[in-house]
Design a protein around this motif. Structure first.
Motif, mmCIF file in Angstrom:
data_model
loop_
_atom_site.group_PDB
_atom_site.id
_atom_site.type_symbol
_atom_site.label_atom_id
_atom_site.label_comp_id
_atom_site.label_asym_id
_atom_site.label_seq_id
_atom_site.Cartn_x
_atom_site.Cartn_y
_atom_site.Cartn_z
ATOM 1 N N LYS A 162 0.817 -1.217 0.000
ATOM 2 C CA LYS A 162 0.000 0.000 0.000
ATOM 3 C C LYS A 162 0.851 1.268 0.000
ATOM 4 C CE LYS A 162 -3.799 -2.345 2.405
ATOM 5 N NZ LYS A 162 -3.160 -3.676 2.301
ATOM 6 N N SER A 163 2.124 1.124 -0.297
ATOM 7 C CA SER A 163 2.992 2.293 -0.413
ATOM 8 C C SER A 163 2.670 3.035 -1.704
ATOM 9 C CB SER A 163 4.463 1.875 -0.409
ATOM 10 O OG SER A 163 4.760 1.145 -1.599
ATOM 11 N N SER A 181 -2.348 6.249 0.071
ATOM 12 C CA SER A 181 -1.364 5.631 0.949
ATOM 13 C C SER A 181 -1.247 6.387 2.266
ATOM 14 C CB SER A 181 0.002 5.578 0.248
ATOM 15 O OG SER A 181 0.972 4.972 1.074
ATOM 16 N N GLU A 185 -2.421 5.365 6.181
ATOM 17 C CA GLU A 185 -1.418 5.456 7.256
ATOM 18 C C GLU A 185 -1.930 6.310 8.413
ATOM 19 O OE1 GLU A 185 2.820 7.751 7.867
ATOM 20 O OE2 GLU A 185 2.469 6.747 5.942
#
Length: 302
Positions: A162-163, A181, A185
């Motif tokens: 998921k970067s 992303s 986070e």
């Protein structure tokens, strides 16, 4: 985005805007900052429409400072603040009497209290009265774009990496990948039900039968499919409308100082271009360096 480039005006419901509590601070002087929505939109400017339910001048007649509340019909309230650095919007507020349907283009600002509560508001660059058809157009466009962000978020949540780099490899644009992303986070999995309710409320406003089953899921626990709320405008159509606006600017620039915005809006409406469409088109043309604002309330071809 580089300094000096006009940011995209996002179409968002208040449910998404008011929960965009994380600020992406400017990387350098004169660079934009953003409020990050829970669906990954990196918001600097917005285009909102709704009912101006109240206004108050908390400044003075000489230096007005307007505060107002706009009900977006679908999900809640957007708060606006207009001061000395928004002269066009401040002048317009004098003549607008609530309740009134309005459209607002402006920059998003946030304020965090000592107990870490973040409040988001909009500082309008322009505020104009609109009709019900223009409001309906905004509701439909905003429902469509919110749905796309929901689907993109659901797709991203199903990926292993998921970067930003990982999402880019999956086909996301660099901007979408960065926003999604970072949203995952900072916020974790979004409350999809809240945003789906906003979409449903908007669509029900557009339908004669307010209680019709729209067939939308209660949340995104199941893989959603794309829904076709209305045929998208083609690129050719957008280019045609840009040409129409450019021709109108030439026609209305009778004294060499530019075309008055009021006259441009009136003529554009006669050509089938709504006030919100015109705002987007003129912003695009300014981004391309084709037109500019020589004076307040005037636009001129280069």
């Amino acid at each position: 985005m580089s300094a000096g480039t006009r940011e995209t005006a996002w179409r968002v419901f208040s449910s998404e805007l008011n929960t965009a509590s994380y600020e992406i601070k400017a990387e350098a002087e004169k660079m934009p900052s953003y409020q990050l929505s829970r669906l990954g939109a990196m918001i600097n400017r917005v285009l909102i429409a709704g009912v101006l339910t109240e206004k108050e001048n908390v400044g003075s007649p000489e230096e007005p400072l307007w505060r107002g509340r706009i009900q977006d019909v679908a999900s809640g309230t957007v708060y606006i603040n207009i001061g000395r650095y928004q002269p066009e919007a401040a002048a317009a507020m004098v003549d607008i009497e609530p309740p009134c349907l309005v459209a607002v283009v402006g920059k998003v600002k946030s304020y965090t209290t000592e107990d870490q509560r973040t409040y988001v508001s909009v500082r309008p660059e322009r505020i104009i009265p609109i009709d019900e058809n223009t409001q309906r157009e905004w509701l439909l466009d905003t429902a469509r774009s919110t749905w796309k962000r929901l689907v993109d978020m659901k797709t991203a949540m199903g990926t292993i990496d998921k970067s930003v780099a990982g999402l880019t490899k999956e086909g996301f644009s660099e901007l979408s990948a960065k926003g999604i992303s970072l949203a995952l986070e900072q916020y974790g999995m979004p409350d999809s039900a809240m945003f789906l309710k906003s979409i449903q409320a908007a669509l029900r406003t557009l339908l004669p039968d307010k209680n019709v089953d729209l067939g939308l899921p209660e949340d995104l626990s199941e893989n959603p499919e794309e829904i076709d709320l209305e045929p998208q405008s083609s690129g050719d159509d957008s280019e045609d409308k840009e040409e129409i606006v450019l021709e109108l600017l030439t026609e209305l620039d009778t004294e060499g100082k530019g075309a008055p915005r009021d006259d441009l809006e009136r003529r554009a409406e006669q050509e089938g271009i709504s006030s919100m469409e015109l705002e987007e088109i003129t912003n695009t043309l300014m981004d391309k360096g084709v037109i500019y604002e020589p004076n307040l309330r005037y636009l001129k071809r280069i």
